[in-house]
Design an enzyme around this catalytic site. Structure first.
Site, PDB file in Angstrom:
ATOM      1  CE  LYS A   1       0.789  13.120   5.611  1.00 33.45           C
ATOM      2  NZ  LYS A   1       1.030  12.513   4.319  1.00 33.45           N
TER       3      LYS A   1
ATOM      4  CG  LEU B   1      -2.748   4.681   2.436  1.00 37.25           C
ATOM      5  CD1 LEU B   1      -2.644   5.656   3.584  1.00 37.25           C
ATOM      6  CD2 LEU B   1      -4.103   3.995   2.492  1.00 37.25           C
TER       7      LEU B   1
ATOM      8  CB  ALA C   1      14.993  22.276   3.212  1.00 41.89           C
ATOM      9  N   GLY C   2      13.525  21.477   5.942  1.00 44.62           N
ATOM     10  CA  GLY C   2      12.931  21.952   7.193  1.00 44.62           C
ATOM     11  C   GLY C   2      13.162  20.956   8.311  1.00 44.62           C
TER      12      GLY C   2
ATOM     13  CD  GLU D   1      -2.710   1.236   0.304  1.00 43.80           C
ATOM     14  OE1 GLU D   1      -3.475   0.292   0.082  1.00 43.80           O
ATOM     15  OE2 GLU D   1      -2.683   2.274  -0.393  1.00 43.80           O
TER      16      GLU D   1
ATOM     17  CB  CYS E   1       5.334   5.151   6.870  1.00 39.47           C
ATOM     18  SG  CYS E   1       3.674   4.480   6.983  1.00 39.47           S
TER      19      CYS E   1
ATOM     20  CG  ASN F   1       7.691   4.473   2.659  1.00 37.83           C
ATOM     21  OD1 ASN F   1       7.159   5.178   1.793  1.00 37.83           O
ATOM     22  ND2 ASN F   1       6.993   3.866   3.593  1.00 37.83           N
TER      23      ASN F   1
ATOM     24  CE  LYS G   1       6.139   0.996  10.260  1.00 34.89           C
ATOM     25  NZ  LYS G   1       5.903  -0.023   9.298  1.00 34.89           N
TER      26      LYS G   1
ATOM     27  NE  ARG H   1       1.331   6.257  13.707  1.00 30.15           N
ATOM     28  CZ  ARG H   1       1.023   5.385  12.745  1.00 30.15           C
ATOM     29  NH1 ARG H   1       1.358   4.129  12.873  1.00 30.15           N
ATOM     30  NH2 ARG H   1       0.381   5.779  11.667  1.00 30.15           N
TER      31      ARG H   1
END
Ligand code: UDX
Length: 458
Positions: free
Chosen positions: A328, A154, A258-259, A152, A266, A214, A269, A335
């Site tokens: 976000k 998403l 950037a930040g 997945e 996700c 990822n 980990k 988390r």
């Protein structure tokens, strides 16, 4: 088609509701009674724009229901999705696959006939093969259970769109007899008819696709954040630099924001689990660079704390407002949130930290109960000696600097996401620092980045 979705967190609840939206009959399964009760009543136990509407619509249409009973799940249909969590193990980089294993242990002994289990959870390569062996041992005589993997991709905040209109569908299955491709073609008939790329591969490749995607995204973010460290030291502007390199199609501007860096359930980990598994399969050196990706990411959080100290001197007793708690915007997920990590560190250093987030307050309170949580943006800003924009919610990006200036005690702001129009804020009398945009007065001469307003993440 009739199908079950086991696990009703961010991934599973969204998948269940969206499969029903595509016209299937879906049973969502979870061991958490409170969660199942809420979902049955059309309530999404987390914030995800658009999901409550899809959930309600499909419950009302009779295509979607929820249960805690594996017996019910076993009898409901012959296709089962696994969407349970694979968190980081305590004291290790590796992923904890016990919940995925528990699904097999609880479901398979109750199955009769021919079943296909499609894993969606992010797992270390090799997990699907091990689950197949586990299932083979548990299946009743005469019952067949095939495990295939269907990762997945998403994003939280865009979960409904990403599930109904995915940018690709990947299915990994065992060699020889498999009905996974045929079933997946039926499940995803609607997106496939719209030309969605469909990649059919082996189990290991499907498992690796997800962690590789990822890891690449995390690397891209840490790349620009590493460059931003250099920018800070030489007085360059990382946002203009990102715009300039992003015009190259091969690079692209997305994920060069950037930040404060990445967080969430996700990316952090997954890169760690990927490193751990690479070591286990004898590719020890292959992913060591991800350690650096992780370290660069963590340094950005520390940088904001250091910058606060540079600006305020001692942090003890200083009133600091942190705007953002979610990892976000458009999410209530805290988390591994960079925003909350900064708020926590400042608080530990003695500052009086006040936090405001449009959706993440309830979850943030559970993690760090003793921060001062404001009731509104206005409440958060009142009396602040330093304001830190840590999560780029629209409410913060669109804040009027004159209005905000009238509320704070000191017009001092760190833009931890490089999303504010610096010149406008300076004109309103603010002293403003952006990460990677120099900590010397250079900011005042900077034009506003031409693409700062278009979200870099989508
Ligand atoms: C991610 C992947 O994008 C998704 O495909 C996968 O299925 C799950 O993991 P998600 O965790 O929802 O999705 O968040 P994402 O939008 O990828 O953002 C991750 C983090 O990176 C956030 O903390 C975000 O603030 C940060 N980020 C993102 C940046 O710091 N800069 C950027 O340019 C983009």
């Amino acid at each position: 088609m009739r199908m079950t979705v086991i696990g009703t967190g961010y991934l599973g609840a969204t998948h269940a509701a969206c499969m029903a939206e595509l016209g299937h009959e879906v049973l969502g399964v979870d061991v958490d009674e409170a969660k199942v009760e809420a979902l049955k009543n059309g309530k999404v136990p987390f914030y995800e724009p658009g999901l409550p509407e899809v959930l309600e619509r499909n419950i009302e249409a009779g295509r979607l229901s929820f249960t805690t009973s594996y017996a019910e799940a076993a009898a409901f249909g012959n296709v089962h999705f696994i969407g349970v969590g694979t968190p980081q193990q305590r004291g290790s980089y590796a992923a904890d696959t016990r919940y995925v294993e528990a699904v097999i242990d609880d479901l398979v002994p109750q199955l009769e006939g021919d079943h296909l289990i499609l894993g969606k959870s992010t797992v270390p390569v090799g997990t699907a093969g091990a689950l197949q062996e586990r299932a083979d041992k548990l299946a009743k005589p005469g019952t067949t259970v095939e495990i295939a993997w269907n990762p997945e991709f998403l994003r939280e905040g865009y979960a409904v769109k990403d599930t109904i209109e995915p940018d690709r569908i990947v299915i990994g299955h065992r060699a020889g007899d498999s009905r996974a491709e045929e079933t997946a073609r039926e499940v995803y008939a609607t997106p496939l008819s719209n030309g969605t790329p469909f990649i059919v591969t082996d189990l290991q490749t499907a498992e690796l696709v997800k962690v590789s995607a990822n890891a690449f995204l995390a690397t891209k973010i840490s790349f620009i954040n590493a460059v931003s460290e250099v920018c800070e030291n030489v007085g360059a502007d990382v946002t203009q630099l990102a715009d300039a390199i992003g015009y190259d199609d091969r690079i692209g501007r997305k994920f060069l924001g950037a930040g404060l860096g990445f967080g969430g359930g996700c990316l952090p980990k997954d890169i760690r689990a990927f490193m751990a598994r690479a070591g286990e399969v004898g590719a020890d050196q292959a992913l060591t660079f991800l350690r650096e990706v992780d370290a660069i990411n963590m340094r950005r959080r520390q940088r904001v704390v250091d910058l606060s100290r540079e600006e305020l001197g001692s942090l003890i007793g200083k009133r600091i407002t942190v705007l953002g708690a979610a990892f976000k915007p458009n999410s209530d997920d805290v988390r591994d949130s960079p925003a909350l990590a900064v708020a926590g560190q400042l608080s530990l250093a003695g500052a009086a930290v006040r936090v405001y987030d449009p959706q993440g307050m309830v979850n943030a309170r559970k993690i760090i109960p003793d921060l001062d949580y404001a009731a509104s943006l206005e409440d958060a800003l009142r009396g602040a000696e330093l304001t830190i924009l840590a999560t780029e919610w629209d409410e913060f990006k669109q804040m009027d600097p004159v209005w905000a200036g009238g509320l704070v005690e000191k017009q001092l702001l760190i833009d931890g996401r490089n999303v504010l129009p610096v010149a406008d804020w300076q004109q309103a009398g603010w002293r403003i620092w952006g990460l990677g945009r120099s900590t010397h007065e250079v900011c005042s001469t900077l034009p506003t980045s031409p693409v700062y307003a278009t979200s870099y993440r989508q």
